[in-house]
Design an enzyme around this catalytic site. Structure first.
Site, PDB file in Angstrom:
ATOM      1  N   CYS A 280     -37.120 -26.168  28.883  1.00  0.00           N
ATOM      2  CA  CYS A 280     -36.612 -26.109  30.267  1.00  0.00           C
ATOM      3  C   CYS A 280     -36.795 -27.422  31.024  1.00  0.00           C
ATOM      4  CB  CYS A 280     -37.279 -24.963  31.029  1.00  0.00           C
ATOM      5  SG  CYS A 280     -36.838 -23.338  30.401  1.00  0.00           S
TER       6      CYS A 280
ATOM      7  N   CYS B  50     -22.656 -27.367  17.783  1.00  0.00           N
ATOM      8  CA  CYS B  50     -23.891 -27.455  18.565  1.00  0.00           C
ATOM      9  C   CYS B  50     -24.297 -28.912  18.778  1.00  0.00           C
ATOM     10  CB  CYS B  50     -25.016 -26.675  17.878  1.00  0.00           C
ATOM     11  SG  CYS B  50     -25.384 -27.236  16.201  1.00  0.00           S
TER      12      CYS B  50
ATOM     13  N   CYS C 140     -44.888 -27.053  29.645  1.00  0.00           N
ATOM     14  CA  CYS C 140     -44.131 -26.582  28.490  1.00  0.00           C
ATOM     15  C   CYS C 140     -43.005 -27.564  28.185  1.00  0.00           C
ATOM     16  CB  CYS C 140     -43.561 -25.197  28.798  1.00  0.00           C
ATOM     17  SG  CYS C 140     -42.425 -24.567  27.542  1.00  0.00           S
TER      18      CYS C 140
ATOM     19  N   ASP D   7     -18.082 -23.435  11.986  1.00  0.00           N
ATOM     20  CA  ASP D   7     -19.245 -23.502  12.869  1.00  0.00           C
ATOM     21  C   ASP D   7     -20.394 -24.144  12.098  1.00  0.00           C
ATOM     22  OD1 ASP D   7     -21.176 -23.167  14.797  1.00  0.00           O
ATOM     23  OD2 ASP D   7     -21.351 -20.996  14.543  1.00  0.00           O
TER      24      ASP D   7
END
Length: 414
Positions: free
Chosen positions: A71, A372, A68, A346
């Site tokens: 992660c 971000c 995947c 933001d």
């Protein structure tokens, strides 16, 4: 040719980096200090074998780890992993010549991500596959478990695959299901459906609606257009409850959102009026309104409509004025910000340099910048600092667990 290399550091994208005479070599899923072996091709180490593992290496918890594309840092112990995220923020600031207090990274626990983008494809056997892209590939990895996701999302995977089947009607469709866990159930917005051939047929729409009902979805929409709504998806922002628009933006992890909101609210204590820019549906607006009246602005008309719909849903808030406005094309000028002694913004990953320049000319004494992207944050921070604001502190936030992505909250004061 097989080479044996030593990893010196982890780069900004999460790959280990080995320094060689021919230049840096990137090795996925490796850690600093490890000895690794593999084939070097175009500056990347392939078929990586760990010869000597780092003491910071831990067993991954996902059955899909390594295949995947998510992660990429699940093999790293929490302490050094969180310290690395803090270091990425420090490096971004240092490139702009900025030195400030950087707090320890705020961690997000596993099993808390309430938003997922699940890709759907039809397998060779005709079965619908639901999952994520493989690393550096368009290949789909079918996912049956996801340790970062809210268990409600994982439990719905089989039902969501049945919903996805209707959107695979056209061979060129590559649907993505944007799934959000809300207070009233799962909200699903589907993108990537072929439209040039006429879009989804009436039969396919009915199939999708029936599958949504069987799955108990609160709402199913296609590229922001509602197909069926059993219950209005709602989310809580501070004391308010807001109807989430189809495909509307929402912070991915409630715990990360709470950490960012807490720091923003603490920084603006004592303000007489607050501007909340790039406000979305009111993530920060409603908590800020417990401190002072708020002027909110965002380019999304649907987000602003949702925010307005939530104004009467809670108590203990000061007045809120909201405007749909493209802050990239028409940033709020000092005149628009008159009376605002605090500004919270933001913006998306691109940052907000033009809006930041306007803020520097206003009377705002406090600016809270939620970002971000540490790189664009550092660029915009430079403009604020050059205009006389001091960057008091920065707090990194690990919203996207075990990824290279890092978010932050920066507090500036005149």
């Amino acid at each position: 040719m097989t080479e044996t290399l030593t990893i010196s550091r982890v780069g900004g994208q999460g790959d280990g980096i080995a320094e060689t005479a021919a230049g840096p070599v990137f090795a996925p899923l490796t850690l600093p200090g490890e000895t690794v072996r593999g084939e070097v091709r175009d500056g990347r180490l392939e078929a990586v074998e760990i010869v000597v593992a780092s003491p910071d290496r831990i067993p991954p918890v996902s059955p899909h780890y390594g295949d995947c594309g998510g992660c990429s840092l699940q093999h790293w112990a929490a302490g050094p992993y969180l310290a690395w995220k803090r270091e990425q923020v420090r490096l971004a600031l240092a490139r702009e010549g900025i030195d400030t207090d950087i707090e320890p990274t705020v961690a997000s626990p596993p099993g808390t991500r309430r938003r997922l983008a699940l890709h759907a494809r039809r397998g060779a056997d005709g079965r619908v596959l639901l999952g994520f892209k493989a690393r550096k590939s368009w290949r789909l990895v079918e996912v049956t478990a996801c340790p970062v996701a809210d268990p409600r999302l994982v439990a719905a995977f089989p039902a969501l695959a049945r919903v996805a089947e209707a959107f695979l009607e056209h061979p060129k469709s590559a649907p993505t299901l944007h799934v959000t866990a809300t207070l009233t159930g799962l909200d699903v917005d589907v993108t990537g459906v072929e439209r040039r051939s006429g879009g989804l047929s009436r039969d396919a729409q009915m199939q999708a609606i029936e599958a949504a009902a069987a799955a108990g979805l609160a709402r199913l929409s296609l590229a922001g257009e509602t197909l069926v709504m059993e219950r209005q998806p709602r989310v809580a922002f501070g004391p308010a409850t807001v109807p989430l628009p189809p495909g509307g933006f929402l912070q991915a992890v409630p715990e990360a959102e709470a950490a960012m909101v807490e720091r923003a609210v603490a920084a603006v204590q004592g303000a007489k009026k607050i501007a909340d820019l790039f406000c979305g549906a009111g993530t920060f607006t409603f908590p800020l309104a417990t401190v002072a009246p708020v002027l909110a602005a965002d380019a999304s008309a649907a987000g602003i409509a949702a925010l307005k719909a939530g104004i009467g849903s809670g108590s203990g808030m000061k007045s809120i004025t909201a405007e749909a406005r493209d802050l990239f094309r028409r940033p709020l000028a000092p005149y628009d910000l008159r009376g605002c002694d605090a500004v919270v913004l933001d913006p998306p990953r691109a940052g907000a340099l033009e809006q930041t320049k306007q803020i520097t000319q206003s009377k705002a004494a406090v600016v809270v910048y939620v970002s971000c992207n540490p790189v664009t944050f550092a660029r915009d921070a430079r403009a604020l600092i050059d205009a006389g604001l001091a960057l008091e502190r920065v707090t990194p936030v690990d919203q996207f667990l075990w990824s290279a992505h890092v978010e932050l909250v920066g507090v500036f004061r005149r």
